[in-house]
Design a protein around this motif. Structure first.
Motif, short mmCIF file in Angstrom:
data_model
loop_
_atom_site.label_atom_id
_atom_site.label_comp_id
_atom_site.label_asym_id
_atom_site.label_seq_id
_atom_site.Cartn_x
_atom_site.Cartn_y
_atom_site.Cartn_z
N ALA A 34 -31.69 20.50 49.10
CA ALA A 34 -30.79 19.63 49.89
C ALA A 34 -31.22 19.52 51.35
O ALA A 34 -30.70 18.69 52.09
CB ALA A 34 -29.36 20.16 49.81
N ASN A 35 -32.18 20.35 51.77
CA ASN A 35 -32.54 20.40 53.19
C ASN A 35 -34.04 20.25 53.44
O ASN A 35 -34.65 21.02 54.19
CB ASN A 35 -32.02 21.70 53.81
N GLY A 36 -34.64 19.26 52.80
CA GLY A 36 -36.00 18.85 53.17
C GLY A 36 -37.14 19.41 52.37
O GLY A 36 -38.30 19.05 52.59
N THR A 37 -36.87 20.32 51.42
CA THR A 37 -37.95 20.91 50.62
C THR A 37 -38.33 19.99 49.47
O THR A 37 -37.47 19.56 48.71
CB THR A 37 -37.52 22.30 50.08
N GLU A 38 -39.62 19.72 49.33
CA GLU A 38 -40.11 18.82 48.27
C GLU A 38 -40.86 19.57 47.17
O GLU A 38 -41.32 18.96 46.21
CB GLU A 38 -41.04 17.76 48.88
N ILE A 211 -35.40 24.91 59.10
CA ILE A 211 -35.50 23.62 59.81
C ILE A 211 -36.22 22.57 58.95
O ILE A 211 -36.99 21.76 59.46
CB ILE A 211 -36.23 23.79 61.18
N GLY A 212 -35.91 22.59 57.66
CA GLY A 212 -36.57 21.66 56.74
C GLY A 212 -36.35 20.20 57.08
O GLY A 212 -37.29 19.40 57.12
N ASN A 213 -35.10 19.83 57.35
CA ASN A 213 -34.79 18.43 57.67
C ASN A 213 -35.45 18.00 58.98
O ASN A 213 -35.94 16.87 59.10
CB ASN A 213 -33.28 18.21 57.74
#
Length: 288
Positions: A34-38, A211-213
């Motif tokens: 949900a916070n930027g990890t692909e 700080i993924g997003n």
């Protein structure tokens, strides 16, 4: 091969008895997605792989695959200094349903370049999964030469490298002399933009836990040509990236997640918790 731009080298959550906390792992996986990890790298150095048993690693691979449920790629860290053990774990990881394998350069034993080549080639032969090499001379004490990486890139299922030497010249040479679909990822958060600028694909990140997003926004700005904004973001995020390595990884990032309300427990020996001074400095940087 492109596994995504930001892959998180996931920590392994532990309970108060230092056993794997699977409920916390489920929560962490969903939080990261949900916070930027692909993509997720499971049981790498950040996952405290040297302290996990083979049984724990396989259980973790199976559980992560189940929870992710095809939403993003799951890459299993199955490399070690023992070629036969790495072959065995690689086969078990494939059976567990992971999407790829990450193989660290054999640490401690300091093999020659030919030894490195034969190690990776031999493991690649036992799996049909795509393989990402992992060069981290600071930890393994051996540095894979550009020539060895180029040679390995000719093996069909060796498709990528996580390059953590910090040397952009070497990275540029690898990108230049490997096949078009061979991807290079930075192994250092602070080099994400420099690596993208020379043709790298992305980053295998520790900082993306917190700080993924923001890192996604930074990469997006870079990709659309908004270089000034990307550079500004990079400078803003750098103190956080540095703070997460102020003590041996993954101690600071586990502390950061706990501070941010994503419980992951502590670390196993030989890692030790942050002292009060270190924890206070981390809180200051994270503003929590």
């Amino acid at each position: 091969m492109n596994f995504g731009q930001i892959l998180t080298a996931m920590v392994t959550p532990f309970d108060e008895h230092e056993e794997i906390d699977f409920q916390a792992t489920r929560n962490l996986i969903n939080y990261l997605i949900a916070n930027g990890t692909e993509g997720l790298v499971v049981s790498g150095t950040t996952g405290e792989s040297p302290t996990l048993t083979e049984e724990e690693k396989v259980e973790l691979f199976k559980f992560t695959v189940e929870v992710v449920n095809g939403r993003i790629p799951v890459i299993a860290g199955t490399g070690s200094y023992n070629t036969k053990e790495s072959m065995k774990l690689t086969k078990l990881a494939e059976d567990a349903g992971v999407d790829g394998i990450m193989l660290v350069a054999p640490y401690y034993s300091k093999p020659s370049q030919e030894g490195l080549y034969q190690h990776f080639r031999t493991i690649a032969e036992v799996t049909s999964l795509p393989i990402m090499l992992y060069n981290i001379p600071g930890r393994s004490v051996v540095n894979m030469s550009v020539e060895t990486v180029i040679r390995l890139s000719k093996i069909p299922n060796i498709v990528s490298i996580k390059e953590a030497s910090g040397n952009l010249d070497i990275m540029a040479e690898i990108i230049d002399h490997t096949p078009e679909d061979f991807s290079l990822y930075s192994g250092d958060d602070g080099l994400t933009i420099p690596v993208l600028s020379i043709g790298g694909t992305g980053v295998i990140s520790v900082a993306s836990h917190v700080i993924g997003n923001e890192m996604q926004a930074m990469i997006k700005n870079f990709k659309i040509g908004n270089i000034q904004e990307a550079a500004k973001e990079h400078r803003r995020l750098l103190p956080i990236m540095k703070a997460l390595f102020a003590a041996p990884n993954p101690t600071p990032v586990k502390a950061a997640l706990n501070l941010k309300g994503v419980p992951v427990g502590g670390v196993r020996l030989p890692m030790v918790p942050l002292n009060d001074e270190q924890l206070s400095a981390l809180q200051q940087v994270l503003n929590v």
